[in-house]
Enzyme design. Structure first.
Site, mmCIF file in Angstrom:
data_model
loop_
_atom_site.group_PDB
_atom_site.id
_atom_site.type_symbol
_atom_site.label_atom_id
_atom_site.label_comp_id
_atom_site.label_asym_id
_atom_site.label_seq_id
_atom_site.Cartn_x
_atom_site.Cartn_y
_atom_site.Cartn_z
ATOM 1 N N ASP A 1 0.868 -1.178 0.000
ATOM 2 C CA ASP A 1 0.000 0.000 0.000
ATOM 3 C C ASP A 1 0.906 1.231 0.000
ATOM 4 O O ASP A 1 1.389 1.652 1.049
ATOM 5 C CB ASP A 1 -0.896 0.009 1.234
ATOM 6 C CG ASP A 1 -1.974 -1.070 1.202
ATOM 7 O OD1 ASP A 1 -1.692 -2.172 0.680
ATOM 8 O OD2 ASP A 1 -3.078 -0.823 1.704
ATOM 9 N N LYS B 1 -6.592 3.656 -3.406
ATOM 10 C CA LYS B 1 -7.023 3.612 -2.012
ATOM 11 C C LYS B 1 -7.256 5.041 -1.533
ATOM 12 O O LYS B 1 -6.488 5.947 -1.856
ATOM 13 C CB LYS B 1 -5.931 2.917 -1.189
ATOM 14 C CG LYS B 1 -6.159 2.862 0.308
ATOM 15 C CD LYS B 1 -5.014 2.087 0.965
ATOM 16 C CE LYS B 1 -5.033 2.193 2.473
ATOM 17 N NZ LYS B 1 -3.936 1.430 3.109
ATOM 18 N N LYS C 1 -10.009 0.587 -2.757
ATOM 19 C CA LYS C 1 -9.942 0.267 -1.336
ATOM 20 C C LYS C 1 -10.324 1.509 -0.548
ATOM 21 O O LYS C 1 -9.740 2.582 -0.744
ATOM 22 C CB LYS C 1 -8.546 -0.204 -0.937
ATOM 23 C CG LYS C 1 -8.396 -0.438 0.580
ATOM 24 C CD LYS C 1 -7.026 -0.979 0.943
ATOM 25 C CE LYS C 1 -6.836 -1.077 2.450
ATOM 26 N NZ LYS C 1 -5.522 -1.641 2.837
#
Length: 309
Positions: free
Chosen positions: A180, A242, A271
């Protein structure tokens, strides 16, 4: 001096150093060469500078082309959005949408062990930790089918590309299956899109087999910035965009998840993370288009979901 070099700390990789005159950006790009036999690769190093361009993740578009692409995406943004179906509450499918997260700087071994135990108990898809805890989490979760995600460039995103690729390489080597990474937010807001792309693409290149999620920190961005971040992440072959780190403002909102879902390509996912604490908030994000939820409240959400069955 620009060129291709081997590094002792990356025995299976090379890096490409740019020129200060910007004929090639002054940055480092780690390129995984694990699948290339060393003798053939050394022969390849003797070719002309065109080989550099194949390895270094140069921007796919000029600055003007990036701007035109993003403006077109903004014009095409729909006025209404579909409602997606969330998995049935409390089921394994529901749990498999959750990245069980522990990103506190002062996290302890005991807390990491507890995080992994909870992930096993509730069948979460992954645990998400900082680099120092990746190896321990991988060891704890052996045989469970639960993967380990590691944050990169966390949480400001302003780390150099060299630092991000180093961190990504170490995380993958320690067993992380997902990364991430925080996009360089100041560069995005300054509309320096080619540099943002190079940053993301370099991390993609150093870990080509992991799931890559690009964190935008939507609370700090305009709608145009969010669209730009999504299009750049898509062009760099990231797997997810995300919303947030959870450390930089409001966190995920339904409106931003809808926007992100509407502008990404068919091979990308969204996400939602940051501030998601209840089952209702979790479902709202899923219905807006999120296919993964990042939260440190996964246990509470699952208990709440099962109580509603």
């Amino acid at each position: 001096m620009a060129g291709i070099y081997f590094r002792k700390d990356f025995p299976r990789s090379i890096y490409v150093k740019g020129n200060k005159d910007q004929s090639m950006p002054e940055a480092l790009a780690i390129v995984n060469v694990e699948s290339i036999k060393r003798n053939r690769f050394l022969d390849a190093l003797r070719v002309q500078s065109s080989f550099l361009n194949l390895l270094y993740p140069m921007s796919r578009y000029t600055q003007a082309e990036w701007r035109a692409l993003i403006e077109e995406a903004e014009r095409d943004t729909p006025s209404s959005f579909p409602k997606y179906k969330a998995p049935t509450l409390g089921t394994t499918d529901f749990a498999k949408c959750i990245d069980h997260t522990l990103l506190k700087l002062d996290a302890t071994e005991e807390q990491v062990d507890q995080l992994c135990d909870e992930a096993r108990t509730y069948h979460f898809l992954s645990v998400c930790v900082r680099l120092k805890w990746v190896h321990r989490a991988v060891h704890n979760l052996q045989g469970s089918g639960i993967v380990v995600a590691c944050v990169v460039g966390f949480h400001e995103g302003t780390h150099s590309t060299s630092d991000k690729t180093t961190e990504a390489n170490h995380a993958a080597s320690a067993g992380a299956s997902e990364l991430d990474m925080v996009l360089n937010i100041p560069l995005l807001k300054q509309q320096r899109y080619s540099e943002v792309y190079t940053d993301v693409a370099a991390v993609r290149n150093v870990a080509p087999s992991v799931v890559l999620k690009v964190i935008l920190e939507t609370a700090q961005l305009t709608q145009f910035d969010i669209i730009a971040g999504c299009k750049i992440a898509d062009a760099a072959h990231a797997d997810f965009v995300k919303t947030s780190t959870g450390f930089g403002g409001q966190g995920a909102t339904v409106e931003n998840v809808r926007l992100m879902k509407s502008v990404i390509g068919p091979n990308m996912k969204v996400k939602a993370s940051g501030g998601i604490k209840t089952v209702d908030e979790c479902v709202a994000m899923m219905e807006a288009g999120a296919e993964r939820i990042g939260t440190s409240n996964g246990v509470w959400i699952m208990k709440e979901a099962r109580d509603l069955l």
